[in-house]
Design an enzyme around this catalytic site. Structure first.
Site, PDB file in Angstrom:
ATOM      1  CB  ILE A   1      -0.961  -0.009   1.205  1.00  0.00           C
ATOM      2  CG1 ILE A   1      -1.930  -1.194   1.110  1.00  0.00           C
ATOM      3  CG2 ILE A   1      -1.723   1.305   1.293  1.00  0.00           C
ATOM      4  CD1 ILE A   1      -2.839  -1.332   2.300  1.00  0.00           C
TER       5      ILE A   1
ATOM      6  N   GLY B   1       6.913   4.427   4.499  1.00  0.00           N
ATOM      7  CA  GLY B   1       7.323   5.644   5.175  1.00  0.00           C
ATOM      8  C   GLY B   1       8.669   5.459   5.830  1.00  0.00           C
TER       9      GLY B   1
ATOM     10  CB  VAL C   1       1.166   0.205   4.975  1.00  0.00           C
ATOM     11  CG1 VAL C   1      -0.258  -0.299   5.232  1.00  0.00           C
ATOM     12  CG2 VAL C   1       1.596   1.158   6.079  1.00  0.00           C
TER      13      VAL C   1
ATOM     14  CG  ASP D   1       5.199  11.210  14.568  1.00  0.00           C
ATOM     15  OD1 ASP D   1       5.483  12.382  14.263  1.00  0.00           O
ATOM     16  OD2 ASP D   1       5.493  10.234  13.858  1.00  0.00           O
TER      17      ASP D   1
END
Length: 438
Positions: free
Chosen positions: A16, A19, A24, A135
């Site tokens: 998907i 980062g 993911v 975060d």
């Protein structure tokens, strides 16, 4: 769908996104037979640190899995494999705020305030459970539609930064971290309030409040630079909303909103005062798209009510028109047969009868037998101005009608001859001795 790998019991289907902290995947859960999202942490862990990291990761994952809120992504499972640690969560359709902004989407002030208010509600719930995100940034706010956010990665930043040796204080992305995080001081829930204020500032102005080409420059800007108010950068930003943003981004935690719930409350008050006065083009796209459907539903409901009302009126009209016949007969002449030679007088109670007329015997008898019994009894009595509606006993009237039907024809003809005035007798009904005497 082909499988590209396995982690734990899950079969990875496709990638998907990726980062700085992990990747993911969409994965299939064979136990529950459903598609989920798997996030893996891309961390290089020394063998001697593996046990401590696993304990920290599972503890944070357990805390995140205990959160159940409409605007927090649901965590199903977490685990550690030989390759990496992973978190299994619900699979959502949409994009995060960072991707939407890169595609050129810019929300209206009402949309931006709505998104941030809902994120603040989610953070307030997490804070009540003792969980601080640390975060908050656009990449960790996943959008389902345009105004339905889901907060991602609770506890992930803390795990990653503790593994890097920075401890609990430096967790966060440099553009959105609070000054106390940049100074490596202990943080609390007000650090999330500052980060969320920066997100709102960026959504309203389309600019980052703190800039720099290196991590050191960004950190210095976060600690020392005071950015201009949002309404000074973009005059279209409402002044009251810019004031809320400025208070959320105060350098001193004591001057900020004391909690995410307080920030959410201020945004809710602003929305209540301004959302109804906003122009139609400022409505969220999902609300604008659903507006025709809501109008069609309203028209259908109104039409159904009108049809039901007309049907009810029609039923009442039909049922009201079928009234039972009146018990009191109309003032029509009713013939009463007399047994004596002298004819009885039968006339309406309202006025004297007209001129005498000869009527055949058989119709007269039929009329006498067909007349309503209460009416015959009423006319047999002397006329009164006011009389009670109670009818006389019908038995005598029925007997008189039977006698009239069985009597000789000359008596019936005598009864049918009505005199022109009370007491007067017709020439045809006078006895022979009276005519001879005259």
């Amino acid at each position: 769908m082909p499988t590209i790998g396995h982690i734990g019991r899950y079969a990875l289907k496709y990638k998907i996104g990726a980062g700085g902290l992990g990747t993911v995947y969409a994965a299939h859960d064979p136990l529950l037979s459903r598609l989920i999202a798997i996030k893996t942490l891309n961390l290089e862990i020394a063998p001697e640190e593996r046990e401590a990291f696993n304990a920290l990761f599972l503890n944070e994952a357990r805390a995140a899995g205990g959160l159940s809120h409409p605007h927090i992504v649901t965590v199903f499972d977490a685990g550690v494999s030989d390759q990496s640690a992973y978190i299994a969560m619900e699979l959502l359709k949409g994009r995060d705020l960072r991707q939407l902004r890169q595609e050129g989407w810019r929300p209206t002030p009402v949309q931006a305030a709505t998104i941030v208010r809902r994120v603040a509600d989610a953070l307030a719930y997490a804070h009540s459970k003792g969980v601080i995100h640390r975060d908050i940034k656009p990449a960790n706010i996943f959008m389902v539609g345009r105004t339905q956010p889901r907060v991602l990665d609770f506890g992930i930043a803390r795990i990653a930064h503790q593994h890097d040796g920075a401890g609990d204080v430096a967790a966060g992305s440099p553009y959105y971290m609070a000054p106390e995080q940049a100074r490596q001081q202990p943080v609390d829930r007000r650090a999330d309030v500052f980060s969320l204020g920066v997100v709102l500032y960026e959504l309203l102005t389309d600019k980052k409040p703190f800039r720099g080409s290196t991590l050191s420059e960004i950190t210095t800007a976060v600690i020392e630079h005071k950015p201009p108010r949002a309404d000074e950068v973009d005059p279209s930003v409402p002044s009251a909303l810019a004031e809320i943003v400025a208070r959320a981004m105060e350098k001193d935690p004591e001057h900020r909103f004391r909690s995410a719930r307080a920030l959410s409350r201020e945004l809710r008050h602003w929305l209540e005062e301004n959302a109804q006065n906003s122009a139609p083009d400022s409505l969220p796209p999902d609300a604008a798209a659903n507006a025709p459907q809501r109008r069609k539903s309203a028209v259908a409901i109104a039409a159904g009510l009108v049809i039901g009302l007309l049907a009810g009126l029609g039923w009442l009209t039909l049922s009201g028109g079928e009234r039972p016949p009146a018990t009191a007969a109309a003032p029509a002449p009713v013939v009463v047969a007399a047994a004596a030679p002298a004819a009885s007088v039968a006339a309406p109670a309202a006025a004297p009868a007209p001129a005498p007329a000869a009527v055949p015997a058989e119709p007269a008898a039929t009329a006498a037998s067909a007349a309503p019994e209460p009416a015959a009894a009423a006319i047999a009595e002397p006329p009164r101005e006011t009389r009670k509606p109670a009818a006389a006993k019908p038995a005598p009237a029925r007997k008189r009608a039977l006698r009239a039907r069985a009597g000789p024809p000359d008596r019936a003809r005598a009864a049918c001859a009505l005199p022109s005035a009370p007491g007067a007798m017709s020439r045809s009904t006078e006895p022979p001795w009276a005519r001879r005497r005259r």
